[in-house]
Enzyme design. Sequence first.
Site, PDB file in Angstrom:
ATOM      1  N   HIS A 484      25.932  17.973  14.421  1.00  0.00           N
ATOM      2  CA  HIS A 484      25.272  19.266  14.605  1.00  0.00           C
ATOM      3  C   HIS A 484      25.344  20.094  13.329  1.00  0.00           C
ATOM      4  O   HIS A 484      24.331  20.652  12.874  1.00  0.00           O
ATOM      5  CB  HIS A 484      25.935  20.025  15.761  1.00  0.00           C
ATOM      6  CG  HIS A 484      25.310  21.352  16.058  1.00  0.00           C
ATOM      7  ND1 HIS A 484      24.419  21.542  17.077  1.00  0.00           N
ATOM      8  CD2 HIS A 484      25.443  22.567  15.448  1.00  0.00           C
ATOM      9  CE1 HIS A 484      24.024  22.807  17.100  1.00  0.00           C
ATOM     10  NE2 HIS A 484      24.642  23.452  16.118  1.00  0.00           N
ATOM     11  N   GLU A 485      26.532  20.170  12.741  1.00  0.00           N
ATOM     12  CA  GLU A 485      26.690  20.995  11.534  1.00  0.00           C
ATOM     13  C   GLU A 485      25.964  20.370  10.339  1.00  0.00           C
ATOM     14  O   GLU A 485      25.401  21.087   9.505  1.00  0.00           O
ATOM     15  CB  GLU A 485      28.175  21.195  11.227  1.00  0.00           C
ATOM     16  CG  GLU A 485      28.994  21.808  12.365  1.00  0.00           C
ATOM     17  CD  GLU A 485      28.422  23.120  12.908  1.00  0.00           C
ATOM     18  OE1 GLU A 485      27.701  23.815  12.162  1.00  0.00           O
ATOM     19  OE2 GLU A 485      28.686  23.446  14.075  1.00  0.00           O
ATOM     20  N   HIS A 488      22.333  21.310  10.105  1.00  0.00           N
ATOM     21  CA  HIS A 488      22.015  22.632   9.565  1.00  0.00           C
ATOM     22  C   HIS A 488      21.711  22.597   8.063  1.00  0.00           C
ATOM     23  O   HIS A 488      21.097  23.534   7.542  1.00  0.00           O
ATOM     24  CB  HIS A 488      23.175  23.592   9.822  1.00  0.00           C
ATOM     25  CG  HIS A 488      23.163  24.178  11.195  1.00  0.00           C
ATOM     26  ND1 HIS A 488      22.061  24.796  11.739  1.00  0.00           N
ATOM     27  CD2 HIS A 488      24.144  24.245  12.149  1.00  0.00           C
ATOM     28  CE1 HIS A 488      22.357  25.235  12.952  1.00  0.00           C
ATOM     29  NE2 HIS A 488      23.600  24.895  13.233  1.00  0.00           N
ATOM     30  N   GLU A 507      19.177  26.638  15.417  1.00  0.00           N
ATOM     31  CA  GLU A 507      20.105  26.081  16.407  1.00  0.00           C
ATOM     32  C   GLU A 507      19.433  25.098  17.362  1.00  0.00           C
ATOM     33  O   GLU A 507      20.059  24.140  17.803  1.00  0.00           O
ATOM     34  CB  GLU A 507      20.762  27.218  17.195  1.00  0.00           C
ATOM     35  CG  GLU A 507      21.669  28.099  16.349  1.00  0.00           C
ATOM     36  CD  GLU A 507      22.822  27.329  15.717  1.00  0.00           C
ATOM     37  OE1 GLU A 507      23.049  26.165  16.069  1.00  0.00           O
ATOM     38  OE2 GLU A 507      23.502  27.915  14.856  1.00  0.00           O
TER      39      GLU A 507
END
Length: 630
Positions: A484-485, A488, A507
């Site tokens: 997930h990170e 980004h 997000e």
Amino acid sequence: METQLDPMTDDLPLMANTSYMLVKHYILDLDVDFKSKVIEGIIVLFFETGSRYRKTSSTGKGSCQSQFGETCKMRASELCHTPVTNVSACSSKTEYNDIAVCGKGEEDTSDKNGNHSNEEQASGISSSKDCCDIENHGNKDFLLVLDCCDLSVLKVEEVDVAAVSGIEKFTRSAELTDVSKELENLRNQIVHELVTLPADRWKEQLYYFTRCSQAPGCGELLFTTGTWSLEIRKSGIQTPTDFPHAIRIWYKTKPEGRSVTWTTDQSGRPCVYTMGSPINNRALFPCQEPPIALSTWQASVRTAAGFVVLMSGENSAEPVQLREGILSWYYYVTMPMPASTFTIAVGCWQEVKQQSFTAAIQTNIEFSLPSSQVDFRWHEEICGHVEYPCRFQNPAARLQAVIPYRVFAPWCLMEHCEECLLQLIPQCLSAAYTTLGTHPFSRLDVLIVPSNFSSLGMASPHIIFLSQSVLPGGSHLCGTRLCHEIAHAWFGLAIGACDWTEEWISEGFATFLEDIFWARAQQQLSHDEVRGQRELKALLRWRRLRDEVQNSEEELQVLRPKKESTGELSESGASVVKHGLKAEKIFMQVHYLKGYFLLRSLARTIGEASYLASLRKFVHRFHGQLVLSQ
């Protein structure tokens, strides 16, 4: 006088008048003192005259060319009437950092965090005309407004950049006609030439930024501090064009400042770090918070020996001993980013080392791309963003499936990181590269932050903060959060929302892509096992979304709260973060989940392979730029 806002009920004002002066580069020179819990030092800011002042239409309306190349709509409304959203680094909470917000001007714009409303609301700031309205200045001095909170500002002065030896090369194109203003014009012309150097001269540019930051002062500037701002003026200067374009500020933080947290790590040793505050970095250094103020930066940080300084810089800094017991760490960035993406963590971190170089080499081979997926990366295209040293134009970077990475943790957690986290990073990085292509950033540090960290993770350029909570959950919890990170880096940092209220662009994509990345990182799983994982996660997310929609305010659930006004900005550049200080926003997931289900539906409609191919093209075209939902 500035109206005092109630931090429990009111919105967060972004005070900087970026339409009149736009910061292009920061140089920070700081000392970290754990005894007093204070960071003290100097910051030098280099500016360009804002495009709103250079060109204003008779109707008061216009379109703004984002610094990242996107054209966004813009309305010349009164100061602080346009709700925007907050920015801090991309986080697993709703407080996160993106690179994008609608910019103003021919070559200026931005990126970060989202809060939401269906209607506009005035900020209640009564000093708007003094702060931002050029047309109403009359004979008043021009006022430069910076975002600032919980700081003790000691002194502000103009920097005599013309006194730097060898700076003459930047004065050849200066047109000096007014003898009385000749020296002031010369200084501003030098700054203009320096901030507009081409990307292939970035080393020379950083060198001269450093030299200029060390130049003598040439006169103190008047300043006042308010609850949310630092206002600076020079007596007799009435326009941004004539205002000093290089200023030096002496300041120190306060122990209670909300941009950083002073605490102890899991081994009981002192540390300090930026934890993704709703007020971003304005309590760490005076800055321009609106993402339109995309800037590069350099930072030298001194602290006691035994401490390690990690930052969101491009380089892996090595400490230099200045004197016995004191080390200095230097970082820089050459990709223009919002001030809110600036991240620092100082503590007694220990680096978790790879077991063997052989394992690292095998990892790179195991997760190399099929040739069919490599081809598109060699297709030469001109990037659409403003000029900077871009990895998408670097042949070696385009083939780098796993960028250099390091892991840091408190001493007591090193074994957990070695067993679980260390081996997952190359798998997740390679899976991300397989999916989206070139890594936008050249390296990655991963830090296990102290236990008071309020979310599972937070992504900034070149560094990811992870909660210790992901370590005991086995490879699945740790791997999905890491994916997930990592997502980004593309959505939230390299590609940002033109309007902060559209935080789902960051997000929602990260939540959708974490499943894709993690499935590809687990190459041992069968197709049915991967499908089962995704369906289970979709069900859990649906239940969470249903519960949140039923038990939260409706205006906090809207993906595009400004509707047709999305992307429009006020004339001055100042604005308001709607619900920016609302406590419940921190715990909401609705924009993650609504965005995820929207993208999941699109992928299922046209086929996942086709949809991911379109995302790769999208990334290649729009990296370093700003986008709207459309």
